[in-house]
Design a protein around this motif. Structure first.
Motif, short mmCIF file in Angstrom:
data_model
loop_
_atom_site.label_atom_id
_atom_site.label_comp_id
_atom_site.label_asym_id
_atom_site.label_seq_id
_atom_site.Cartn_x
_atom_site.Cartn_y
_atom_site.Cartn_z
N VAL A 71 -6.22 5.57 2.59
CA VAL A 71 -5.47 4.58 1.82
C VAL A 71 -4.89 5.23 0.58
N ILE A 72 -3.76 4.71 0.13
CA ILE A 72 -3.16 5.11 -1.15
C ILE A 72 -3.37 3.92 -2.09
N LEU A 73 -4.10 4.14 -3.17
CA LEU A 73 -4.45 3.00 -4.02
C LEU A 73 -4.39 3.33 -5.50
N ASP A 74 -4.28 2.27 -6.29
CA ASP A 74 -4.47 2.33 -7.74
C ASP A 74 -5.85 1.75 -8.03
N ALA A 80 -20.56 -1.07 -12.69
CA ALA A 80 -19.13 -0.99 -13.02
C ALA A 80 -18.32 -1.85 -12.06
N VAL A 81 -17.17 -2.26 -12.54
CA VAL A 81 -16.24 -3.04 -11.73
C VAL A 81 -14.92 -2.28 -11.70
N PHE A 82 -14.39 -2.07 -10.49
CA PHE A 82 -13.10 -1.39 -10.33
C PHE A 82 -12.06 -2.41 -9.84
N GLN A 83 -10.96 -2.51 -10.56
CA GLN A 83 -9.82 -3.30 -10.11
C GLN A 83 -8.93 -2.40 -9.26
N CYS A 84 -8.75 -2.74 -8.00
CA CYS A 84 -8.04 -1.87 -7.06
C CYS A 84 -6.86 -2.59 -6.40
N LYS A 85 -5.89 -1.80 -6.03
CA LYS A 85 -4.75 -2.32 -5.26
C LYS A 85 -4.33 -1.26 -4.26
N ILE A 86 -4.30 -1.64 -2.98
CA ILE A 86 -3.93 -0.70 -1.92
C ILE A 86 -2.43 -0.78 -1.66
N HIS A 87 -1.77 0.35 -1.76
CA HIS A 87 -0.32 0.40 -1.54
C HIS A 87 0.04 0.74 -0.09
N GLU A 88 -0.83 1.54 0.54
CA GLU A 88 -0.48 2.01 1.89
C GLU A 88 -1.76 2.31 2.66
N GLY A 128 -1.27 -4.31 -0.46
CA GLY A 128 -0.71 -5.15 -1.51
C GLY A 128 -1.67 -6.14 -2.12
N VAL A 129 -2.89 -6.19 -1.62
CA VAL A 129 -3.87 -7.17 -2.11
C VAL A 129 -4.71 -6.54 -3.22
#
Length: 428
Positions: free
Chosen positions: A166-169, A233-241, A210-211
């Motif tokens: 996955v490609i994510l932020d 810890a809490v990670f806010q993530c968004k998957i682009h691809e 995108g979620v």
């Protein structure tokens, strides 16, 4: 230089090394010359203060340390060569006498190669191995090769699955506050690789492109960043691809693409031979390991602690050089892995002990069985090395010093001892 050797308990020895008063005086003068440009005394220009004046003001011992540092390496090296005992550790140096007009005397406490009493080493029992290759083994190898040649394709009609990339932020927070190093954009991550904090990757399975997703983890107690150890810890993530592996069909076309054969049947036959060779090599290696392990276990010896410490230090230095060759410092390595220098040394110690024990016992077998290595055998080894390094054998031989050649001869003899153990073992 004169040398006296006093043997101590537990395979230790104390070398008393005496350097003449004349040589000590030369070392003192050398130390003065190196330091005189940094010495300032009222009434004299820098670099022009007579040595006698410096010693009068600061004491003759002002140059002792530098003189000792110049004398000790050379004198110890000469003593090492002169000593008839086999020294197997780095020296612990203590200065006994450093006084102007008198000989310079120091001691070097070292470990000596311990005595080995061999136990049973003939007729040892080793596992029998076979080189039969099953169809299932060939199928597994084909599947492995197919996965190696898989290509990645972007997936848009399903959520993340294990094995996807996955490609994510992402951005991490502890107690609602973002922490340093916890943010990344367009970061590639293989799900199931275990490269992120335990539990992180698993929580991305089932998420669509995108979620936004919230990932909750707990940092390990041994995490490299001390301020995060054991923290939630809490990670806010968004998957682009999402990228999935597309594995090729295993057929004639596949065989022609990954091998020199046009037909899958021919490729399978070649794989069968390759697997058989590998099983034979692994079987022989296992027999060697079993035989050596038993021979070591049956022998008696006492390892001096200084010998172990020297071996560990050498292993750590070799490891540091390998890390440096990869473009990293040891500080960076410790940061990335969460290890410490003390933990690294602790982890290396068992391997150091095993290495020493194995070498000592095999060398004792070489001696007991009068195993000798001919010049022709050495030339064969040099030829192999020259082919590996793409260098003419004669030139490689010329570049090798006597110690290197002797070390090679010892290594070959040790390998011959391993062969002897297996040849005289019994398969069970």
């Amino acid at each position: 230089m004169s040398l006296q050797v006093e043997k101590l308990e537990k395979s230790m020895a104390k070398l008393t090394i005496e350097v003449s008063a004349d040589d000590f005086e030369k070392a003192l003068q050398s130390a003065y010359k190196k330091q005189k440009n940094r010495i300032a005394i009222p009434g004299f220009r820098k670099g022009k203060v007579p040595r006698q004046m410096v010693e009068k003001m600061y004491g003759a011992e002002i140059f002792y340390d530098d003189a000792a540092n110049e004398l000790i390496p050379k004198a110890y090296g000469e003593a090492y060569d002169e000593c008839e005992e086999s020294i197997v550790s780095r020296p612990q140096i203590d200065v006994v006498q450093a006084e102007k007009g008198k000989p310079f005397i120091f001691t070097a406490t070292v470990a000596l190669k311990p005595e080995v009493t061999l136990g049973e080493y003939k007729g040892l029992k080793v596992e029998k191995y076979d080189v039969d290759v099953t169809e299932d083994e060939i199928d597994a190898k084909l599947k492995e090769e197919a996965e190696k040649n898989a290509r990645q394709v972007t997936v848009e009609d399903r959520p993340v699955q294990n094995g996807d990339e996955v490609i994510l932020d992402y951005e991490g927070f502890v107690d609602g506050v973002a922490f340093e190093g916890g943010k990344g954009e367009n970061h590639p991550l293989e799900i199931g690789s275990g490269s992120f904090i335990p539990g992180f990757e698993k929580q991305l399975i089932g998420v669509n492109t995108g979620v936004d997703v919230e990932v909750k983890v707990t940092f390990p107690e041994e995490y490299h960043a001390k301020e995060l150890q054991g923290k939630d810890a809490v990670f806010q993530c968004k998957i682009h691809e999402i990228k999935a592996k597309e594995i090729p069909e295993i057929d004639d076309e596949f065989a022609s693409e990954v091998s020199e054969f046009d037909a899958l049947a021919e490729y399978r036959e070649d794989l069968k031979k390759t697997i058989a060779k590998k099983k034979e090599a692994e079987g022989k290696e296992k027999q060697e390991d079993e035989a050596v392990e038993q021979a070591v276990k049956n022998a008696q010896y006492e390892l001096p602690e200084a010998m172990i410490e020297t071996q560990v230090a050498q292993m750590a230095e070799d490891f540091a050089r390998r890390i440096k060759s990869q473009g990293l410092t040891m500080e960076q390595y410790f940061q990335f892995t969460g290890l410490s220098a003390d933990k690294l040394v602790e982890d290396m110690r068992p391997q150091a002990v095993k290495s020493i024990e194995t070498r000592l016992v095999l060398e004792a077998i070489v001696k007991a069985e009068n195993i000798e290595v001919s010049e022709e055998r050495i030339d064969e080894e040099i030829q192999k090395m020259s082919e590996m390094y793409r260098m003419e054998a004669d030139k490689m031989k010329e570049t090798m010093g006597d110690r290197e050649k002797e070390r090679m001869k010892e290594d070959i003899a040790v390998q011959e001892a391993i062969t002897f153990l297996v040849e005289n073992a019994v398969e069970k």
